[in-house]
Scaffold this active site. Structure first.
Site, mmCIF file in Angstrom:
data_model
loop_
_atom_site.group_PDB
_atom_site.id
_atom_site.type_symbol
_atom_site.label_atom_id
_atom_site.label_comp_id
_atom_site.label_asym_id
_atom_site.label_seq_id
_atom_site.Cartn_x
_atom_site.Cartn_y
_atom_site.Cartn_z
ATOM 1 N N LYS A 35 -40.064 -4.727 -12.049
ATOM 2 C CA LYS A 35 -39.196 -5.077 -13.176
ATOM 3 C C LYS A 35 -37.782 -4.548 -12.931
ATOM 4 O O LYS A 35 -37.575 -3.736 -12.019
ATOM 5 C CB LYS A 35 -39.784 -4.503 -14.464
ATOM 6 C CG LYS A 35 -39.843 -2.981 -14.479
ATOM 7 C CD LYS A 35 -40.651 -2.468 -15.661
ATOM 8 C CE LYS A 35 -40.749 -0.957 -15.621
ATOM 9 N NZ LYS A 35 -41.646 -0.437 -16.655
ATOM 10 N N ARG A 130 -45.602 2.079 -28.656
ATOM 11 C CA ARG A 130 -44.607 1.037 -28.384
ATOM 12 C C ARG A 130 -45.318 -0.308 -28.609
ATOM 13 O O ARG A 130 -45.236 -0.883 -29.661
ATOM 14 C CB ARG A 130 -44.066 1.147 -26.956
ATOM 15 C CG ARG A 130 -43.232 2.397 -26.711
ATOM 16 C CD ARG A 130 -42.449 2.323 -25.423
ATOM 17 N NE ARG A 130 -43.251 1.811 -24.306
ATOM 18 C CZ ARG A 130 -42.860 1.820 -23.038
ATOM 19 N NH1 ARG A 130 -41.675 2.306 -22.702
ATOM 20 N NH2 ARG A 130 -43.636 1.343 -22.086
ATOM 21 N N TYR A 253 -9.770 13.799 -14.476
ATOM 22 C CA TYR A 253 -9.572 13.632 -15.919
ATOM 23 C C TYR A 253 -10.075 14.832 -16.696
ATOM 24 O O TYR A 253 -11.142 15.376 -16.379
ATOM 25 C CB TYR A 253 -10.318 12.395 -16.418
ATOM 26 C CG TYR A 253 -9.698 11.095 -15.981
ATOM 27 C CD1 TYR A 253 -8.435 10.720 -16.432
ATOM 28 C CD2 TYR A 253 -10.385 10.235 -15.125
ATOM 29 C CE1 TYR A 253 -7.877 9.506 -16.030
ATOM 30 C CE2 TYR A 253 -9.840 9.028 -14.729
ATOM 31 C CZ TYR A 253 -8.574 8.670 -15.182
ATOM 32 O OH TYR A 253 -8.034 7.495 -14.792
ATOM 33 N N MET A 301 -13.915 6.308 -12.795
ATOM 34 C CA MET A 301 -14.506 4.977 -12.640
ATOM 35 C C MET A 301 -14.762 4.643 -11.168
ATOM 36 O O MET A 301 -15.802 4.089 -10.819
ATOM 37 C CB MET A 301 -13.589 3.927 -13.281
ATOM 38 C CG MET A 301 -14.188 2.535 -13.279
ATOM 39 S SD MET A 301 -13.085 1.297 -13.960
ATOM 40 C CE MET A 301 -13.118 1.692 -15.690
HETATM 41 C C1 PLP Z 1 -42.628 0.339 -15.911
HETATM 42 C C2 PLP Z 1 -44.063 0.246 -16.111
HETATM 43 C C3 PLP Z 1 -44.944 0.741 -15.150
HETATM 44 C C4 PLP Z 1 -44.487 1.500 -13.935
HETATM 45 O O1 PLP Z 1 -44.046 2.782 -14.312
HETATM 46 P P1 PLP Z 1 -43.624 3.873 -13.229
HETATM 47 O O2 PLP Z 1 -43.464 5.119 -13.990
HETATM 48 O O3 PLP Z 1 -42.338 3.392 -12.637
HETATM 49 O O4 PLP Z 1 -44.703 3.896 -12.223
HETATM 50 C C5 PLP Z 1 -46.303 0.540 -15.343
HETATM 51 N N1 PLP Z 1 -46.758 -0.092 -16.451
HETATM 52 C C6 PLP Z 1 -45.935 -0.558 -17.405
HETATM 53 C C7 PLP Z 1 -46.492 -1.241 -18.603
HETATM 54 C C8 PLP Z 1 -44.563 -0.406 -17.275
HETATM 55 O O5 PLP Z 1 -43.750 -0.862 -18.231
#
Ligand code: PLP
Length: 356
Positions: A35, A130, A253, A301
């Protein structure tokens, strides 16, 4: 490429990390989690190096379609399922496995016109609150889904909130067991942390993400230092300016850093618009010409400043590693009050990327 900032992706490290995951969970199949554009590495650049995986997990339809267009024929798991009913047509066309975490999704899949049933991951709320069904609802939902002609293989799925802690999955496992009682279905529960540290949660499919890219699920590099996992991404740049400070001179800065005496510093072509964290404090480790030194002054930046005291040989054009093989992304993240995940996902589009 004129500006010297550059991200290098070590694809052999990615392959190796996948092998290490396999050894850690020898009896499970692996959803490689890609992802967020493969955690900022670029899905199109890296998916092939993960070709030995059993499936890819992500949550963006465009990324799933990209994998199909590139020729990936294996399973693809959509971690958050479909967001709107009209996406089902594409789930059908591209043969995507969907998670189902809410009642409305059951109705939608029931009423969809599909060419063939879709595999479904029924998501249990393991206490993270969640997504997912409460344990006492799971049996009913499972029965409902099992009766639908549009539902093919059914797997139970959950996600851990605290798997990086030694006793971090006990409570979640109780809830999962409660929900799964009497259900004979494959299970997929484990993220990276559970894959490494809770073998009792491996079951049928594990879902590692961060470890594939060679960073720690706990945010502490020491926790994976002996695992053989290797960072995939190295972010490098060069020194493009040198200043000789006197006592009381300030840097950058807000004049956050003030020299205590004579000091030579280097200005590096990398800033927060490249994805380097603006919150990094004085002392954040940086590698200059192979020598560990420290960030000084506020990150701007396009530039940041480093102390050249431990590396007097460094000058304009000297190579700087912001994170990678030597300076672990987890170290930089910890200094800046975040985790490696956020830094790799935030690598900016303007940074050129090469694969080796
Ligand atoms: C992102 C995610 C993972 C992977 O998590 P990591 O901590 O990067 O291994 C696995 N399952 C779900 C549902 C996720 O959203």
């Amino acid at each position: 490429m004129s500006r010297p900032v550059l991200a290098t992706l070590d694809l052999s490290a990615l392959r190796q990390n996948l092998l290490i995951v396999r050894r850690a969970a020898p009896d499970a199949r692996i959803w490689s989690v890609v992802k967020a554009n493969a955690y900022g590495h670029g899905l199109d650049r890296v998916w092939n190096a993960l070709g030995a995986t059993d499936g890819f997990a992500l949550l963006n339809l465009e990324e799933a379609i990209l994998l199909r267009e590139r020729g990936w024929k294996g399973p693809i798991l959509m971690l958050e399922g479909f967001f709107h009913a009209d996406e089902l047509e594409l789930f059908d066309k591209y043969r995507l496995t969907t998670s189902i975490h809410s009642n409305w999704q059951i109705k939608v899949i029931q009423n969809a016109r599909l060419h063939a049933p879709l595999d479904v991951y029924l998501k249990i709320n393991s206490g993270m609150n969640r997504l997912g069904f409460m344990p006492d609802r799971v049996h009913t939902v499972w029965q409902q889904l099992r009766g639908l002609r549009n539902v093919g293989g059914l797997t139970l799925m959950a996600h851990f909130a605290d798997a990086e802690k030694p006793d971090g999955i006990t409570h979640a496992m109780q809830r999962i067991e409660q929900g799964a009682e009497g259900i004979d279905a494959p299970r997929s529960l484990s993220n990276s942390a559970a894959t490494l540290w809770h073998p009792e949660a491996h079951f049928d499919w594990v879902r590692p993400g961060i470890v594939l890219y060679g960073a720690s699920p706990s945010g502490q590099w020491q926790d994976i230092a002996d695992s053989g996992l290797k960072p995939v991404m190295t972010l490098r740049s060069e020194i493009i300016g040198v200043q000789n400070l006197k006592a009381g001179d300030t840097v950058g800065y807000g004049s956050r850093y003030r020299a205590g005496g004579e000091q030579r510093i280097g200005i590096v072509a990398c800033g927060y618009a490249d994805g380097y964290p603006r919150h990094a404090p004085d002392g954040t480790p940086v590698l200059v010409d192979g020598v560990r030194t420290r960030l000084i002054g506020a990150v701007s930046m396009d530039m940041l400043a480093v102390d050249l005291t431990p590396c007097p040989q460094a000058g304009i054009g000297t190579s700087v590693e912001l994170w990678g093989q030597e300076i672990k992304i987890d170290e930089v993240a910890a200094a800046a009050g975040t985790i490696g995940y956020e830094l790799m996902c935030a690598l900016a589009a303007r940074v050129p990327v090469v694969t080796v």
